[in-house]
Write a protein that holds these residues in place. Structure first.
Motif, PDB file in Angstrom:
ATOM      1  N   ASP A  85       0.796  -1.228   0.000  1.00 32.44           N
ATOM      2  CA  ASP A  85       0.000   0.000   0.000  1.00 32.44           C
ATOM      3  C   ASP A  85       0.827   1.276   0.000  1.00 32.44           C
ATOM      4  O   ASP A  85       0.283   2.363   0.109  1.00 32.44           O
ATOM      5  N   GLY A  86       2.122   1.159  -0.093  1.00 29.91           N
ATOM      6  CA  GLY A  86       2.978   2.338  -0.100  1.00 29.91           C
ATOM      7  C   GLY A  86       3.390   2.805   1.285  1.00 29.91           C
ATOM      8  O   GLY A  86       4.033   3.837   1.422  1.00 29.91           O
ATOM      9  N   GLY A  87       3.027   2.065   2.315  1.00 28.54           N
ATOM     10  CA  GLY A  87       3.377   2.459   3.683  1.00 28.54           C
ATOM     11  C   GLY A  87       4.857   2.315   3.987  1.00 28.54           C
ATOM     12  O   GLY A  87       5.483   3.230   4.495  1.00 28.54           O
ATOM     13  N   LYS A  88       5.441   1.169   3.662  1.00 29.07           N
ATOM     14  CA  LYS A  88       6.863   0.922   3.918  1.00 29.07           C
ATOM     15  C   LYS A  88       7.720   1.218   2.700  1.00 29.07           C
ATOM     16  O   LYS A  88       8.860   1.650   2.812  1.00 29.07           O
ATOM     17  N   ALA A  89       7.177   0.917   1.525  1.00 27.29           N
ATOM     18  CA  ALA A  89       7.903   1.110   0.259  1.00 27.29           C
ATOM     19  C   ALA A  89       6.862   1.426  -0.813  1.00 27.29           C
ATOM     20  O   ALA A  89       5.666   1.329  -0.553  1.00 27.29           O
ATOM     21  N   PHE A  90       7.297   1.782  -1.993  1.00 31.20           N
ATOM     22  CA  PHE A  90       6.325   2.152  -3.021  1.00 31.20           C
ATOM     23  C   PHE A  90       5.288   1.047  -3.205  1.00 31.20           C
ATOM     24  O   PHE A  90       5.592  -0.131  -3.091  1.00 31.20           O
ATOM     25  N   ALA A  91       4.064   1.441  -3.445  1.00 31.03           N
ATOM     26  CA  ALA A  91       2.983   0.476  -3.654  1.00 31.03           C
ATOM     27  C   ALA A  91       3.150  -0.195  -5.008  1.00 31.03           C
ATOM     28  O   ALA A  91       3.513   0.453  -5.995  1.00 31.03           O
ATOM     29  N   ALA A  92       2.884  -1.489  -5.059  1.00 32.31           N
ATOM     30  CA  ALA A  92       3.000  -2.240  -6.311  1.00 32.31           C
ATOM     31  C   ALA A  92       1.941  -1.802  -7.322  1.00 32.31           C
ATOM     32  O   ALA A  92       2.200  -1.757  -8.521  1.00 32.31           O
ATOM     33  N   LYS A  93       0.747  -1.461  -6.835  1.00 35.32           N
ATOM     34  CA  LYS A  93      -0.347  -1.084  -7.728  1.00 35.32           C
ATOM     35  C   LYS A  93       0.042   0.139  -8.553  1.00 35.32           C
ATOM     36  O   LYS A  93       0.503   1.146  -8.018  1.00 35.32           O
ATOM     37  N   ASP A  94      -0.140   0.031  -9.849  1.00 39.39           N
ATOM     38  CA  ASP A  94       0.158   1.099 -10.818  1.00 39.39           C
ATOM     39  C   ASP A  94       1.644   1.435 -10.913  1.00 39.39           C
ATOM     40  O   ASP A  94       2.010   2.484 -11.415  1.00 39.39           O
ATOM     41  N   ASN A  95       2.498   0.574 -10.402  1.00 38.68           N
ATOM     42  CA  ASN A  95       3.947   0.769 -10.488  1.00 38.68           C
ATOM     43  C   ASN A  95       4.635  -0.468 -11.056  1.00 38.68           C
ATOM     44  O   ASN A  95       5.759  -0.781 -10.686  1.00 38.68           O
ATOM     45  N   CYS A  96       3.970  -1.153 -11.961  1.00 36.40           N
ATOM     46  CA  CYS A  96       4.470  -2.438 -12.497  1.00 36.40           C
ATOM     47  C   CYS A  96       5.902  -2.335 -13.023  1.00 36.40           C
ATOM     48  O   CYS A  96       6.732  -3.197 -12.768  1.00 36.40           O
TER      49      CYS A  96
END
Length: 102
Positions: A85-96
């Motif tokens: 979810d972007g809390g610890k590191a960039f979120a995977a969603k939309d960042n393939c």
């Protein structure tokens, strides 16, 4: 004496077996089984803020390969323990493209 040498040999083999699978700073691992393009794991980028033990053996076992599926992206397992979810590191969603390289 032979028993002592055997024990030392086993301990050395065990010590080096983990480092053969790990991806230390300065090295890159590529996983080519994804239909979205190969996944590139950069040891340097991850080592900037993490220690090996942060992921191994808590999230990933050193001795076993893991097949990560599309469903795992939303499960909070494996890479998505940090990249959900972007809390610890960039979120995977939309960042393939940050991990998958065509």
């Amino acid at each position: 004496m032979k028993a002592r040498a055997s024990i030392v040999a086993v301990l050395m083999a065990f010590a080096f077996s983990g480092s053969a699978i790990a991806v230390p700073p300065g090295e890159v691992a590529e996983f080519n089984n994804s239909p979205e393009g190969k996944v590139v794991f950069d040891g340097e980028k991850h080592a900037a803020s993490l220690k090996c033990k942060d992921c191994h053996n808590a999230i990933f076992m050193r001795e076993r390969a893991v097949k990560i599926t599309k469903e795992d992206h939303e499960s909070g397992k494996f890479c998505f323990t940090c990249h959900a979810d972007g809390g610890k590191a960039f979120a995977a969603k939309d960042n393939c493209s940050r991990c998958h390289k065509k």
